[in-house]
Design a protein around this motif. Structure first.
Motif, PDB file in Angstrom:
ATOM      1  N   ASN A 122      51.230  66.050 -31.546  1.00  0.00           N
ATOM      2  CA  ASN A 122      50.381  64.952 -31.087  1.00  0.00           C
ATOM      3  C   ASN A 122      51.291  63.777 -30.749  1.00  0.00           C
ATOM      4  N   LEU A 123      51.164  63.250 -29.556  1.00  0.00           N
ATOM      5  CA  LEU A 123      51.998  62.127 -29.129  1.00  0.00           C
ATOM      6  C   LEU A 123      51.117  60.906 -28.921  1.00  0.00           C
ATOM      7  N   ILE A 124      51.434  59.810 -29.627  1.00  0.00           N
ATOM      8  CA  ILE A 124      50.649  58.575 -29.506  1.00  0.00           C
ATOM      9  C   ILE A 124      51.591  57.453 -29.088  1.00  0.00           C
ATOM     10  N   THR A 125      51.458  56.996 -27.841  1.00  0.00           N
ATOM     11  CA  THR A 125      52.283  55.906 -27.299  1.00  0.00           C
ATOM     12  C   THR A 125      51.448  55.079 -26.331  1.00  0.00           C
ATOM     13  N   PRO A 126      51.791  53.821 -26.102  1.00  0.00           N
ATOM     14  CA  PRO A 126      52.626  52.980 -26.974  1.00  0.00           C
ATOM     15  C   PRO A 126      51.814  52.584 -28.193  1.00  0.00           C
ATOM     16  N   ALA A 127      52.383  52.756 -29.365  1.00  0.00           N
ATOM     17  CA  ALA A 127      51.639  52.500 -30.601  1.00  0.00           C
ATOM     18  C   ALA A 127      52.615  52.290 -31.746  1.00  0.00           C
ATOM     19  N   GLU A 128      52.106  51.784 -32.860  1.00  0.00           N
ATOM     20  CA  GLU A 128      52.923  51.633 -34.058  1.00  0.00           C
ATOM     21  C   GLU A 128      52.047  51.745 -35.291  1.00  0.00           C
ATOM     22  N   VAL A 129      52.668  52.157 -36.395  1.00  0.00           N
ATOM     23  CA  VAL A 129      51.975  52.237 -37.677  1.00  0.00           C
ATOM     24  C   VAL A 129      52.027  50.861 -38.317  1.00  0.00           C
ATOM     25  N   ILE A 130      50.847  50.330 -38.669  1.00  0.00           N
ATOM     26  CA  ILE A 130      50.788  48.974 -39.230  1.00  0.00           C
ATOM     27  C   ILE A 130      50.292  48.944 -40.669  1.00  0.00           C
ATOM     28  N   GLY A 131      49.865  50.105 -41.196  1.00  0.00           N
ATOM     29  CA  GLY A 131      49.364  50.129 -42.567  1.00  0.00           C
ATOM     30  C   GLY A 131      49.396  51.523 -43.158  1.00  0.00           C
ATOM     31  N   LEU A 132      49.432  51.570 -44.498  1.00  0.00           N
ATOM     32  CA  LEU A 132      49.439  52.839 -45.221  1.00  0.00           C
ATOM     33  C   LEU A 132      48.357  52.807 -46.275  1.00  0.00           C
ATOM     34  N   GLU A 133      47.723  53.943 -46.508  1.00  0.00           N
ATOM     35  CA  GLU A 133      46.656  54.013 -47.497  1.00  0.00           C
ATOM     36  C   GLU A 133      46.832  55.274 -48.334  1.00  0.00           C
ATOM     37  N   GLY A 134      46.365  55.210 -49.583  1.00  0.00           N
ATOM     38  CA  GLY A 134      46.397  56.374 -50.451  1.00  0.00           C
ATOM     39  C   GLY A 134      46.321  55.970 -51.901  1.00  0.00           C
ATOM     40  N   ASP A 135      45.831  56.876 -52.734  1.00  0.00           N
ATOM     41  CA  ASP A 135      45.698  56.641 -54.163  1.00  0.00           C
ATOM     42  C   ASP A 135      46.837  57.360 -54.879  1.00  0.00           C
ATOM     43  N   GLY A 136      47.923  56.640 -55.168  1.00  0.00           N
ATOM     44  CA  GLY A 136      49.068  57.239 -55.834  1.00  0.00           C
ATOM     45  C   GLY A 136      50.041  57.917 -54.890  1.00  0.00           C
ATOM     46  N   LYS A 137      49.572  58.388 -53.756  1.00  0.00           N
ATOM     47  CA  LYS A 137      50.424  58.966 -52.725  1.00  0.00           C
ATOM     48  C   LYS A 137      49.770  58.716 -51.377  1.00  0.00           C
ATOM     49  N   ILE A 138      50.556  58.852 -50.324  1.00  0.00           N
ATOM     50  CA  ILE A 138      50.026  58.521 -49.006  1.00  0.00           C
ATOM     51  C   ILE A 138      48.959  59.523 -48.574  1.00  0.00           C
ATOM     52  N   GLU A 139      47.877  59.003 -48.016  1.00  0.00           N
ATOM     53  CA  GLU A 139      46.778  59.853 -47.543  1.00  0.00           C
ATOM     54  C   GLU A 139      46.452  59.609 -46.079  1.00  0.00           C
ATOM     55  N   SER A 140      46.810  58.406 -45.573  1.00  0.00           N
ATOM     56  CA  SER A 140      46.551  58.119 -44.162  1.00  0.00           C
ATOM     57  C   SER A 140      47.413  56.945 -43.718  1.00  0.00           C
ATOM     58  N   VAL A 141      47.576  56.818 -42.405  1.00  0.00           N
ATOM     59  CA  VAL A 141      48.266  55.671 -41.820  1.00  0.00           C
ATOM     60  C   VAL A 141      47.305  54.964 -40.877  1.00  0.00           C
ATOM     61  N   THR A 142      47.501  53.657 -40.753  1.00  0.00           N
ATOM     62  CA  THR A 142      46.727  52.886 -39.777  1.00  0.00           C
ATOM     63  C   THR A 142      47.596  52.665 -38.547  1.00  0.00           C
ATOM     64  N   ILE A 143      47.062  53.010 -37.396  1.00  0.00           N
ATOM     65  CA  ILE A 143      47.817  52.967 -36.144  1.00  0.00           C
ATOM     66  C   ILE A 143      47.187  51.937 -35.208  1.00  0.00           C
ATOM     67  N   LYS A 144      48.052  51.123 -34.618  1.00  0.00           N
ATOM     68  CA  LYS A 144      47.599  50.189 -33.592  1.00  0.00           C
ATOM     69  C   LYS A 144      48.122  50.665 -32.247  1.00  0.00           C
ATOM     70  N   GLN A 145      47.197  50.976 -31.357  1.00  0.00           N
ATOM     71  CA  GLN A 145      47.560  51.416 -30.013  1.00  0.00           C
ATOM     72  C   GLN A 145      46.901  50.477 -29.004  1.00  0.00           C
ATOM     73  N   GLU A 146      47.756  49.562 -28.499  1.00  0.00           N
ATOM     74  CA  GLU A 146      47.263  48.500 -27.615  1.00  0.00           C
ATOM     75  C   GLU A 146      46.143  47.740 -28.325  1.00  0.00           C
ATOM     76  N   ALA A 147      44.925  47.703 -27.801  1.00  0.00           N
ATOM     77  CA  ALA A 147      43.846  46.923 -28.434  1.00  0.00           C
ATOM     78  C   ALA A 147      43.081  47.724 -29.473  1.00  0.00           C
ATOM     79  N   LYS A 148      43.431  48.986 -29.642  1.00  0.00           N
ATOM     80  CA  LYS A 148      42.692  49.877 -30.535  1.00  0.00           C
ATOM     81  C   LYS A 148      43.414  50.052 -31.862  1.00  0.00           C
ATOM     82  N   VAL A 149      42.661  50.014 -32.976  1.00  0.00           N
ATOM     83  CA  VAL A 149      43.208  50.256 -34.304  1.00  0.00           C
ATOM     84  C   VAL A 149      42.420  51.393 -34.948  1.00  0.00           C
ATOM     85  N   PHE A 150      43.133  52.384 -35.470  1.00  0.00           N
ATOM     86  CA  PHE A 150      42.443  53.529 -36.065  1.00  0.00           C
ATOM     87  C   PHE A 150      43.312  54.143 -37.156  1.00  0.00           C
TER      88      PHE A 150
END
Length: 350
Positions: A206-234
């Motif tokens: 899976n290729l996601i560009t232009p984008a960057e990871v702006i946040g991390l979530e998880g209980d004790g270990k990582i479970e998801s990342v928050t990605i900002k792609q232009e005006a979209k955050v998911f």
């Protein structure tokens, strides 16, 4: 406690060639490097870039140079402590040194050769507030054991050779690989860029560009990342987040060893043997400085050769070593192997 004749800090080209030169003198070597594999910058930063000033090689890839050096020193059976940084040094009453790594591994030797290139490499970390909370809990800055990603969901961030190469490799290991880069263009080897494009088309990356990871979530270990792609955050679920933004060279803890430092380099006596202000500790390669210093791999090879001669005298006081060309004396490995030139045939002409 790991004991050896010469303890080499740094497993780059200069450190690896030191093993060979020391082996000719019947001296054993052990190398410490913060990187997970030998080769230093050549293997970690630019393995696919050509080098043009290595004697006898009009052109050789940096990664191939590492392979050749490993092959050359193999018969002298060097030991390696990889993925650990030399942290502290203590001089013993008998004049030897004990070097302890950041993970507590202890090494003892009468001679220490610092061949750390530009210093220890620290990963460049993304500016995410909570990233320290997930280090070794799903966030890794280097890939040491690829099998740990078997059937896992992996998110890789970066746009250079490391990000591309590991995305390609893990496409056949992980259950899902997502590559994120803040630009559409990648600064990597053309073959790698084209391979990622091919794997993307096949649905293996899976290729996601232009984008960057702006946040991390998880209980004790990582479970998801928050990605900002232009005006979209998911958010994207994952088991591992691997930011590969390169490495930042630093002299690190060695700067606190009492060595004479000048402009982030270690001053040595280049008139004789590249010894530092502390007897028994040498500095060779890019990590040292002296009048007229050139930061070239071939200069590091020269410095390693002279340093080993001085190390021999420290380890064998009063014993004279007679230099013999390898074409005459051959090369006897610690593993029982021997390399020698064919003997001349003695035969009368009738």
């Amino acid at each position: 406690m790991i004991t050896t004749d010469i303890l080499i800090i740094g497993a780059g080209p200069t450190g690896l060639f030191t093993v060979f030169e020391a082996g000719l003198l019947k001296l054993k070597c052990h190398l410490i490097d913060a990187l997970p594999q030998p080769g230093g910058q050549c293997s970690e930063i630019y393995p696919k870039k050509p080098i043009y000033d290595i004697p006898a090689y009009p052109e050789i890839l940096a990664g191939d140079l590492t392979d050749k050096l490993m092959e050359q020193c193999k018969q002298f059976e060097p030991g390696f402590t990889l993925g650990e940084r030399a942290d502290t040094i203590e001089k013993q009453e008998d004049g030897s040194f004990i070097v302890t790594t950041n993970k507590g591994t202890k090494h003892k030797a009468p001679v220490v050769a610092i061949a750390g290139g530009l210093g220890s490499f620290e990963p460049r970390k993304p500016l995410i507030d909570t990233i320290a909370n997930y280090e070794d809990k799903g966030v890794e800055y280097m890939i040491k054991e690829p099998e740990m990603y078997r059937n896992k969901r992996v998110v890789i961030a970066g746009g250079g050779d490391s990000a591309l190469d590991w995305s390609i490799f893990l496409a056949d290991v992980a259950s899902e690989v997502t590559l994120i880069h803040r630009r559409n263009e990648f600064r990597g080897h053309l073959d790698s860029v084209e391979k990622v494009q091919e794997l993307k088309s096949e649905g293996k990356i899976n290729l996601i560009t232009p984008a960057e990871v702006i946040g991390l979530e998880g209980d004790g270990k990582i479970e998801s990342v928050t990605i900002k792609q232009e005006a979209k955050v998911f958010k994207k679920e994952c088991d591992h987040f691997i930011p590969l933004f390169g490495l930042s060279p630093k002299l690190g803890p060695i700067a606190n060893w009492g060595l004479e430092i000048e402009k982030n380099a270690i001053k040595v006596n280049n008139a004789l043997d590249y010894q530092t202000n502390i007897p028994g500790i040498f500095a060779i390669g890019d990590v040292n400085t002296y009048p007229g210093k050139l930061k070239l791999i071939l200069c590091g090879f020269h410095e390693a050769t002279l340093m080993c001669q001085a190390a021999y005298q420290i380890i064998n006081p009063g014993k004279r070593y007679v230099l013999k060309y390898t074409t005459v004396a051959g090369v006897d490995g610690f593993d029982g192997t021997r390399k020698e030139a064919p003997k001349a045939v003695v035969k009368a002409i009738e």
